[in-house]
Each structure stands twice: as C-alpha cells, then as structure tokens.
Design a protein around this motif. Structure first.
Motif, PDB file in Angstrom:
ATOM      1  N   GLY A 108      54.535 106.411  20.655  1.00  0.00           N
ATOM      2  CA  GLY A 108      53.501 106.670  19.676  1.00  0.00           C
ATOM      3  C   GLY A 108      53.950 106.174  18.310  1.00  0.00           C
ATOM      4  N   GLY A 109      53.031 106.194  17.355  1.00  0.00           N
ATOM      5  CA  GLY A 109      53.320 105.666  16.025  1.00  0.00           C
ATOM      6  C   GLY A 109      54.213 106.553  15.173  1.00  0.00           C
ATOM      7  N   GLY A 110      54.477 107.772  15.634  1.00  0.00           N
ATOM      8  CA  GLY A 110      55.372 108.660  14.910  1.00  0.00           C
ATOM      9  C   GLY A 110      54.635 109.644  14.020  1.00  0.00           C
ATOM     10  N   THR A 111      55.232 110.820  13.869  1.00  0.00           N
ATOM     11  CA  THR A 111      54.747 111.845  12.940  1.00  0.00           C
ATOM     12  C   THR A 111      55.901 112.260  12.049  1.00  0.00           C
ATOM     13  N   ARG A 112      55.698 112.126  10.754  1.00  0.00           N
ATOM     14  CA  ARG A 112      56.741 112.543   9.823  1.00  0.00           C
ATOM     15  C   ARG A 112      56.527 114.002   9.477  1.00  0.00           C
ATOM     16  N   LEU A 113      57.506 114.815   9.789  1.00  0.00           N
ATOM     17  CA  LEU A 113      57.448 116.250   9.499  1.00  0.00           C
ATOM     18  C   LEU A 113      58.197 116.539   8.200  1.00  0.00           C
TER      19      LEU A 113
ATOM     20  N   ARG B  30      74.741  99.479  32.574  1.00  0.00           N
ATOM     21  CA  ARG B  30      74.155  98.232  33.057  1.00  0.00           C
ATOM     22  C   ARG B  30      72.923  97.821  32.241  1.00  0.00           C
ATOM     23  N   TYR B  31      72.107  98.805  31.844  1.00  0.00           N
ATOM     24  CA  TYR B  31      70.805  98.498  31.258  1.00  0.00           C
ATOM     25  C   TYR B  31      70.849  98.629  29.740  1.00  0.00           C
ATOM     26  N   MET B  32      70.446  97.576  29.072  1.00  0.00           N
ATOM     27  CA  MET B  32      70.425  97.570  27.604  1.00  0.00           C
ATOM     28  C   MET B  32      69.089  97.005  27.124  1.00  0.00           C
ATOM     29  N   TYR B  33      68.676  97.459  25.936  1.00  0.00           N
ATOM     30  CA  TYR B  33      67.347  97.143  25.427  1.00  0.00           C
ATOM     31  C   TYR B  33      67.422  96.853  23.920  1.00  0.00           C
ATOM     32  N   TRP B  34      66.555  95.963  23.474  1.00  0.00           N
ATOM     33  CA  TRP B  34      66.342  95.762  22.044  1.00  0.00           C
ATOM     34  C   TRP B  34      64.905  96.140  21.688  1.00  0.00           C
ATOM     35  N   TYR B  35      64.790  97.013  20.679  1.00  0.00           N
ATOM     36  CA  TYR B  35      63.500  97.426  20.153  1.00  0.00           C
ATOM     37  C   TYR B  35      63.422  97.060  18.676  1.00  0.00           C
ATOM     38  N   ARG B  36      62.185  96.918  18.183  1.00  0.00           N
ATOM     39  CA  ARG B  36      61.977  96.859  16.755  1.00  0.00           C
ATOM     40  C   ARG B  36      61.096  98.036  16.343  1.00  0.00           C
ATOM     41  N   GLN B  37      61.369  98.564  15.158  1.00  0.00           N
ATOM     42  CA  GLN B  37      60.620  99.699  14.642  1.00  0.00           C
ATOM     43  C   GLN B  37      59.893  99.294  13.384  1.00  0.00           C
ATOM     44  N   ASP B  38      58.585  99.504  13.386  1.00  0.00           N
ATOM     45  CA  ASP B  38      57.744  99.197  12.233  1.00  0.00           C
ATOM     46  C   ASP B  38      56.839 100.390  11.954  1.00  0.00           C
ATOM     47  N   PRO B  39      56.562 100.675  10.699  1.00  0.00           N
ATOM     48  CA  PRO B  39      55.738 101.842  10.363  1.00  0.00           C
ATOM     49  C   PRO B  39      54.410 101.836  11.110  1.00  0.00           C
ATOM     50  N   GLY B  40      54.085 102.975  11.701  1.00  0.00           N
ATOM     51  CA  GLY B  40      52.822 103.114  12.404  1.00  0.00           C
ATOM     52  C   GLY B  40      52.812 102.573  13.816  1.00  0.00           C
ATOM     53  N   HIS B  41      53.870 101.871  14.197  1.00  0.00           N
ATOM     54  CA  HIS B  41      53.920 101.278  15.542  1.00  0.00           C
ATOM     55  C   HIS B  41      54.967 101.933  16.442  1.00  0.00           C
ATOM     56  N   GLY B  42      55.697 102.867  15.920  1.00  0.00           N
ATOM     57  CA  GLY B  42      56.782 103.417  16.721  1.00  0.00           C
ATOM     58  C   GLY B  42      57.790 102.337  17.019  1.00  0.00           C
ATOM     59  N   LEU B  43      58.345 102.348  18.212  1.00  0.00           N
ATOM     60  CA  LEU B  43      59.284 101.314  18.640  1.00  0.00           C
ATOM     61  C   LEU B  43      58.617 100.455  19.702  1.00  0.00           C
ATOM     62  N   ARG B  44      58.855  99.159  19.644  1.00  0.00           N
ATOM     63  CA  ARG B  44      58.309  98.228  20.621  1.00  0.00           C
ATOM     64  C   ARG B  44      59.428  97.408  21.233  1.00  0.00           C
ATOM     65  N   LEU B  45      59.350  97.231  22.533  1.00  0.00           N
ATOM     66  CA  LEU B  45      60.411  96.559  23.272  1.00  0.00           C
ATOM     67  C   LEU B  45      60.349  95.054  23.076  1.00  0.00           C
ATOM     68  N   ILE B  46      61.489  94.471  22.716  1.00  0.00           N
ATOM     69  CA  ILE B  46      61.566  93.024  22.505  1.00  0.00           C
ATOM     70  C   ILE B  46      62.069  92.332  23.777  1.00  0.00           C
ATOM     71  N   GLN B  85      59.299  89.227  10.886  1.00  0.00           N
ATOM     72  CA  GLN B  85      60.404  89.812  11.638  1.00  0.00           C
ATOM     73  C   GLN B  85      61.247  90.765  10.776  1.00  0.00           C
ATOM     74  N   THR B  86      60.831  90.976   9.558  1.00  0.00           N
ATOM     75  CA  THR B  86      61.427  92.036   8.755  1.00  0.00           C
ATOM     76  C   THR B  86      61.150  93.367   9.453  1.00  0.00           C
ATOM     77  N   SER B  87      62.211  94.088   9.787  1.00  0.00           N
ATOM     78  CA  SER B  87      62.037  95.282  10.599  1.00  0.00           C
ATOM     79  C   SER B  87      63.379  95.990  10.720  1.00  0.00           C
ATOM     80  N   VAL B  88      63.348  97.132  11.392  1.00  0.00           N
ATOM     81  CA  VAL B  88      64.578  97.779  11.801  1.00  0.00           C
ATOM     82  C   VAL B  88      64.715  97.588  13.306  1.00  0.00           C
ATOM     83  N   TYR B  89      65.863  97.104  13.723  1.00  0.00           N
ATOM     84  CA  TYR B  89      66.083  96.775  15.126  1.00  0.00           C
ATOM     85  C   TYR B  89      67.036  97.796  15.741  1.00  0.00           C
ATOM     86  N   PHE B  90      66.632  98.308  16.893  1.00  0.00           N
ATOM     87  CA  PHE B  90      67.444  99.287  17.594  1.00  0.00           C
ATOM     88  C   PHE B  90      67.843  98.766  18.956  1.00  0.00           C
ATOM     89  N   CYS B  91      69.098  98.954  19.257  1.00  0.00           N
ATOM     90  CA  CYS B  91      69.611  98.735  20.595  1.00  0.00           C
ATOM     91  C   CYS B  91      69.632 100.069  21.324  1.00  0.00           C
TER      92      CYS B  91
END
Lengths: 117, 117
Positions: A108-113, B30-46, B85-91
């Motif tokens: 989901g898009g997130g909720t800031r508490l 074994r399993y690794m993932y890259w996500y990007r986080q953008d406001p209002g979108h939560g995290l999305r899998l890259i 591509q300005t974002s916060v990237y999470f592994c």
C-alpha cells in the motif's frame, strides 16, 4: 491481480489513545497479509502477518490486526498509542507467485502515524 | 538483523551518469530483492534474484539492470540515470526453506537514497 489501498495517508492521535490504520486489499488468490513499520531513515520491519490461520493476529509492540474476508480488510489497531509508535506503516498483500522466487509483495501507499504528547 | 548492508547510503549524481548500488548479505540467503520507495507508492519491486546468476524483472524494471555473481552480493545498476530514478532504494532478503513455503516475509536493509540532478 492484487492491490492494496491504505485509506489514510496520515493519521494523528494523542498519546494514550487508540490507533486505527485502515487497509483494504484485493486479490484473486488466498492472500497472506502483512503490516510493516518504517521508522525515519530506517528499513522496514515486520509488525505482524496473517497466513490463513487465526483471523485476529497479534504483532509486536501491542499491535494487532483482524482479517475480514467479507470486507476485504486488514485494519491495524493498538489500544493505546505511545510516542515511539510514530512512524510510517505499510499494509502488504502477498499472493501472486514470482517466477522462481516465492510470492510477490504488493505494498500500500503507506500511512504516516503521528503521536501527539 | 539479517546482516544486510547497502552502499552507498546516500548518493547525488547527474542525469546520464551510471550508478551502481550494492547490497551485501552475510547469511547466504538465496533470495534477494531490490525495491524503490516513492511517496504514495509504497515499495515497488525492481528486480529480484533466486540464486547466483539467476535474476528476473519486477514491476518497475525499465532503466535498471542487476547482477549477482556471488551469493552475498546483489548489484543494482542504472546505466544512465534520469531524474525519475530519484528515490530511496531498498534491498531485501527472504528466508525460505523452499519456494512453495515462502509467505512473503522480507528483511530489509536500511536503504540507499539516490538523487539524480
């Protein structure tokens, strides 16, 4: 397809009052559902998960969530907010299979508490 | 703590330059993932990886490539960075016994904040 809608982008409560963060999901499959918490400048941490066992799920730090299939909801609650609960919360559904890598998470898009003293 | 380290934690670069983000884990998952986080979108899998040299695309893979030459390292490359591509990237990693038992619980690194000017 699967999707998650967090109904409030921001929630503000006073310390000691109840917390309710709302989440609705849609999925063509029997989903697993999660709540993750993210404190500022940190990664995400699992709060609790539902995986088709008990519909009322208890998590860390006094949080709990109830899976309601008829309402396609998975709302997060806590009886009494603490200042340390201030963070961003993400509702997540996991149902679609990723090829070779388990299930795909949809956030989901997130909720800031915000918690006021 | 699943022993995940991301580097760099912060980077500012210019449009058109290549950028590589590194995710390092110490527990042979074994399993690794890259996500990007953008406001209002939560995290999305890259992209994700299900073993050495085994990778696949997520939902927002355009403009990104990955490599996994060793179990412990999963690299995300932006061949020619753009402002979008300005974002916060999470592994993230998942702890699995087998693909069919994955319920989607992930452990996240602390993120890499990328700014493309």
């Amino acid at each position: 397809a699967q999707s998650v809608t967090q109904l409030d982008s921001h929630v503000s409560v006073s310390e000691g009052t109840p917390v309710l963060l709302r989440c609705n999901y849609s999925s063509s499959y029997s989903p697993s559902l999660f709540w993750y918490v993210q404190h500022p400048n940190k990664g995400l941490q699992l709060l609790l998960k539902y995986t088709s066992a008990a519909t009322l799920v208890k998590g860390i730090n006094g949080f709990e969530a109830e899976f309601k299939k008829s309402e396609t909801s998975f709302h997060l609650t806590k009886p009494s907010a603490h200042m340390s609960d201030a963070a961003e919360y993400f509702c997540v559904v996991s149902a679609l299979a990723l090829r070779n890598a388990g299930n795909m998470l949809t956030f989901g898009g997130g909720t800031r508490l915000m918690v006021k003293p | 703590d699943a022993g995940i380290t991301q580097s760099p934690r912060h980077k500012v670069t210019e449009t058109g330059t290549p950028v590589t983000l590194r995710c390092h884990q110490t527990e042979n998952h074994r399993y690794m993932y890259w996500y990007r986080q953008d406001p209002g979108h939560g995290l999305r899998l890259i992209h994700y990886s299900y073993g050495v040299k085994d990778t696949d695309k997520g939902e927002v893979s355009d403009g990104y490539s990955v490599s996994r030459s060793k179990t412990e390292d999963f690299l995300l490359t932006l061949e020619s960075a753009t402002s979008s591509q300005t974002s916060v990237y999470f592994c993230a990693i998942s702890v699995l016994l087998a693909v069919t038992t994955n319920t989607g619980e992930l452990f996240f690194g602390e993120g890499s904040r990328l700014t493309v000017l």
